[in-house]
Design an enzyme around this catalytic site. Structure first.
Site, PDB file in Angstrom:
ATOM      1  N   SER A 159       0.857  -1.191   0.000  1.00  0.00           N
ATOM      2  CA  SER A 159       0.000   0.000   0.000  1.00  0.00           C
ATOM      3  C   SER A 159       0.890   1.236   0.000  1.00  0.00           C
ATOM      4  O   SER A 159       1.983   1.231   0.594  1.00  0.00           O
ATOM      5  CB  SER A 159      -0.871   0.026   1.249  1.00  0.00           C
ATOM      6  OG  SER A 159      -1.541   1.283   1.352  1.00  0.00           O
TER       7      SER A 159
ATOM      8  N   TYR B 246      -1.746  -0.456  10.230  1.00  0.00           N
ATOM      9  CA  TYR B 246      -1.886  -0.997   8.863  1.00  0.00           C
ATOM     10  C   TYR B 246      -0.714  -0.542   8.000  1.00  0.00           C
ATOM     11  O   TYR B 246      -0.114  -1.343   7.274  1.00  0.00           O
ATOM     12  CB  TYR B 246      -3.213  -0.525   8.285  1.00  0.00           C
ATOM     13  CG  TYR B 246      -3.398  -0.779   6.800  1.00  0.00           C
ATOM     14  CD1 TYR B 246      -3.787  -2.033   6.335  1.00  0.00           C
ATOM     15  CD2 TYR B 246      -3.198   0.243   5.867  1.00  0.00           C
ATOM     16  CE1 TYR B 246      -3.970  -2.259   4.969  1.00  0.00           C
ATOM     17  CE2 TYR B 246      -3.385   0.025   4.510  1.00  0.00           C
ATOM     18  CZ  TYR B 246      -3.770  -1.229   4.066  1.00  0.00           C
ATOM     19  OH  TYR B 246      -3.950  -1.446   2.724  1.00  0.00           O
TER      20      TYR B 246
END
Ligand code: NAP
Length: 245
Positions: free
Chosen positions: A140, A154
């Site tokens: 990501s 995350y």
């Protein structure tokens, strides 16, 4: 020539589903992993088969060693696995770290890091034995931004994905296994509603250079390229597909 056989974790919905369909169009047979949504998995499998590819959907949690072993054992019934897309991932609800529950932190790390490692480990064993292959991990853009106030846990888990991609690419190069990652920006999938922010694809991209969220198909194209012979000299790369983020 035999067809590539590619395992896609989290293939039932979102980026994973678009990847399964794209890979089928490019001649892959697909083993589609999912954890909960059997209806979505069957719908994606139907689209893959409609493209003329073989497809098996396997339910299981990538954070479970036994489930990962079963996923790859099922895949082996189709033939030697040549590709892995480590796409399954979770964020948990949007929160500052100070307010995050330990269960959320543990789940995010279990799925995004341990799950990725378990799948990579099994793929490394199988691909080394069968003469090579390619792995694409879905990271990501958060890994290089840190995502304060949203999900630093995350972001940290995806930074671990970037690092394991780099290390494994060096470890597995001599075995003929390429290892790369794609780092998406904000992509229109269910993940935003799941984290409690369904409007995020619009609100969080307004100020970006491309001023729009990405489509799952735009990530699938990058993943398919990294798996393809066109990327035969590419390993250890983290390909950012994030609209300028
Ligand atoms: P999504 O729409 O929420 O879909 C998640 C997929 O992963 C579903 O197929 C889900 O299966 C599966 N899954 C979740 N936990 C799993 C587990 N423990 N074991 C096996 N499968 C599991 O997510 P997405 O947006 O497509 O995201 C895919 C990947 O891209 C993730 O790694 C995510 O972190 C990354 N990413 C997404 C964005 C974005 O903006 N969307 C941005 C950057 C990175 P079920 O259908 O059975 O629930």
């Amino acid at each position: 020539m035999s067809r590539p056989i590619t395992v896609v974790t989290g293939g039932s919905r979102g980026i994973g589903a678009a990847t399964c369909v794209r890979l089928a169009a490019e001649g892959h047979d697909v083993v589609l992993g999912y954890v909960r949504d059997a209806g979505a998995a069957e719908e994606t499998a139907r689209q893959v088969r409609a493209a003329g590819a073989r497809c098996v959907a396997v339910r299981g949690d990538t954070a479970s060693e036994a489930d990962v072993e079963r996923l790859f054992d099922t895949a082996a019934e189709l033939g030697a696995v040549t590709g892995l897309v480590n796409n399954a991932g979770v964020t948990g609800p949007i929160t500052r770290l100070a307010d995050a529950g330990t269960d959320v932190l543990r789940r995010v790390l279990d799925v995004n890091v341990l799950g990725c490692l378990l799948c990579c480990r099994r793929a490394a064993r199988d691909m080394a034995a069968s003469g090579g292959g390619a792995i694409v991990n879905v990271s990501s853009a958060a890994a290089t931004i840190g995502s304060p106030g949203t999900y630093v846990h995350y972001a940290a888990s995806k930074a671990a994905v970037d690092t394991l991609t780099l290390g494994l690419s060096k470890e597995l190069g001599p075995d003929g296994i390429r290892v790369n990652a794609v780092a998406p920006g904000i992509i229109k999938t269910d993940i935003h509603a799941a984290m409690g922010a369904p409007d995020r694809p619009v609100t969080a991209t307004a100020g970006l250079p491309m001023a729009r969220p990405g489509e799952a198909e735009e990530i699938a194209g990058a993943i398919a390229w990294l798996l393809s012979p066109d990327a035969s000299y590419t390993t250890g790369a983290v390909l950012r597909v994030a609209g300028g983020m």
